[in-house]
Design a protein around this motif. Sequence first.
Motif, PDB file in Angstrom:
ATOM      1  N   ALA A 276       1.034  -1.189  -0.046  1.00  0.00           N
ATOM      2  CA  ALA A 276      -0.045  -0.071  -0.156  1.00  0.00           C
ATOM      3  C   ALA A 276       0.778   1.216   0.018  1.00  0.00           C
ATOM      4  O   ALA A 276       1.717   1.347   0.713  1.00  0.00           O
TER       5      ALA A 276
ATOM      6  N   ASN B  10     -10.463   1.119   6.698  1.00  0.00           N
ATOM      7  CA  ASN B  10     -10.993   0.280   5.609  1.00  0.00           C
ATOM      8  C   ASN B  10     -11.527  -0.842   6.187  1.00  0.00           C
ATOM      9  O   ASN B  10     -11.855  -1.822   5.819  1.00  0.00           O
TER      10      ASN B  10
ATOM     11  N   ILE C  44      -1.746  -6.907  -2.386  1.00  0.00           N
ATOM     12  CA  ILE C  44      -1.981  -5.449  -1.655  1.00  0.00           C
ATOM     13  C   ILE C  44      -2.534  -5.666  -0.339  1.00  0.00           C
ATOM     14  O   ILE C  44      -3.334  -6.478   0.028  1.00  0.00           O
TER      15      ILE C  44
ATOM     16  N   ASP D 188      -5.635  -3.774   0.819  1.00  0.00           N
ATOM     17  CA  ASP D 188      -6.693  -3.128   0.324  1.00  0.00           C
ATOM     18  C   ASP D 188      -7.367  -2.078   0.760  1.00  0.00           C
ATOM     19  O   ASP D 188      -6.896  -1.866   2.073  1.00  0.00           O
TER      20      ASP D 188
ATOM     21  N   ASN E 156     -10.344  -1.225   0.572  1.00  0.00           N
ATOM     22  CA  ASN E 156     -11.765  -1.498   0.418  1.00  0.00           C
ATOM     23  C   ASN E 156     -12.445  -0.395  -0.437  1.00  0.00           C
ATOM     24  O   ASN E 156     -13.491   0.287  -0.049  1.00  0.00           O
TER      25      ASN E 156
ATOM     26  N   HIS F 197     -12.662   0.053  -4.469  1.00  0.00           N
ATOM     27  CA  HIS F 197     -12.421  -0.544  -6.022  1.00  0.00           C
ATOM     28  C   HIS F 197     -11.251   0.170  -6.477  1.00  0.00           C
ATOM     29  O   HIS F 197     -10.308  -0.147  -7.107  1.00  0.00           O
TER      30      HIS F 197
ATOM     31  N   ASP G  63      -7.731   0.107  -4.932  1.00  0.00           N
ATOM     32  CA  ASP G  63      -7.176  -1.177  -5.126  1.00  0.00           C
ATOM     33  C   ASP G  63      -6.672  -1.557  -6.663  1.00  0.00           C
ATOM     34  O   ASP G  63      -5.759  -2.323  -6.834  1.00  0.00           O
TER      35      ASP G  63
ATOM     36  N   ASN H 192      -3.457   0.000  -7.331  1.00  0.00           N
ATOM     37  CA  ASN H 192      -2.157  -0.363  -6.443  1.00  0.00           C
ATOM     38  C   ASN H 192      -1.917  -1.983  -7.119  1.00  0.00           C
ATOM     39  O   ASN H 192      -0.848  -2.230  -6.953  1.00  0.00           O
TER      40      ASN H 192
ATOM     41  N   HIS I 160      -7.204 -10.063   0.021  1.00  0.00           N
ATOM     42  CA  HIS I 160      -7.186  -8.369   0.055  1.00  0.00           C
ATOM     43  C   HIS I 160      -7.249  -8.027  -1.410  1.00  0.00           C
ATOM     44  O   HIS I 160      -7.856  -6.993  -1.560  1.00  0.00           O
ATOM     45  N   ASP I 161      -6.681  -8.790  -2.296  1.00  0.00           N
ATOM     46  CA  ASP I 161      -6.495  -8.544  -3.918  1.00  0.00           C
ATOM     47  C   ASP I 161      -8.180  -8.451  -4.374  1.00  0.00           C
ATOM     48  O   ASP I 161      -8.329  -7.647  -5.351  1.00  0.00           O
TER      49      ASP I 161
ATOM     50  N   SER J 258     -12.382  -5.553  -2.832  1.00  0.00           N
ATOM     51  CA  SER J 258     -13.479  -4.669  -3.478  1.00  0.00           C
ATOM     52  C   SER J 258     -13.752  -4.984  -4.992  1.00  0.00           C
ATOM     53  O   SER J 258     -14.501  -4.221  -5.424  1.00  0.00           O
TER      54      SER J 258
END
Length: 278
Positions: A15, A22, A61, A63, A65, A67, A70, A73, A95-96, A99
């Motif tokens: 990040a 988040n 990543i 996230d 949260n 879209h 994310d 990133n 986490h990928d 979102s």
Amino acid sequence: MANTKIVFFSDLHYAPERPINNGSIIERKLMEYSQPLLQKLIHKINEEIKPDLIINLGDLIEDFNDHDKDIVNLTYIWNEFKKFKYPFYSCIGNHDLRSMTSRKEVEHIMEYAHSTFSFDINGIHIVILGTDVNNNMGREAGGILKTQFISKEDLEWLEKNLKENELPTIVCVHFGIAEDNMKGNWWFESCPEDALLANRKEVKTILKNKKNIISVFSGHQHWTKHIEEDGIEYHILGSMTENINDDGIPDGVYFIAEFDGESLETIEKHIRLENNNV
């Protein structure tokens, strides 16, 4: 047959800044070190280890949260991974996907037709299992409940794929598959089911009858552990950015695994940053 060398790493949680509100617990994730850890790992792999293959076990990543953030990133860190000079593949982590409305969005960034797939290298069969997205589940707890299962279609694919293959096989997946009570785990001791694949029993039913499974590698649990279950070796790889000793120093853990045609030797290694400076 020459030894085949594979590098595994997991849970980088990149990040560009620490996410705010988040809804995830982030205290022990030293994501500010994700970039220098990755750059040092890339250099070490390209210039010193020189493996046949590199595999990331998911959670590229941390996230937001969000879209759009994310996607930005994920795209950035995937382009960083392209600096590896040797073949590189990745699982997709919770986490990928948190979102995303579909895993296809992440597959598009990775240029994968599908995130569940297999390939052969030096006489070894590699299986990458991608978890799916269930939009009926919430995004809480880093999107674990939303992304904690292998789809029915992928289970059917796995059974067919392994039935047709006779080569020594390594299976890679983000969530844990071996049973583990998670006692002493900072993240999952109070919620052990969150550490493991929700439909792992179906996966293990397919795996346990196959005599050519060398090992299963997974991440997500943020500790490094070895479990043997039903004659199968499970290697769980911790997070590179985990504050594992609660001392502000990222764990930097990775594996070098070597297969000589008969057995697999896995060595735990750690990236250390000079004076722990970013």
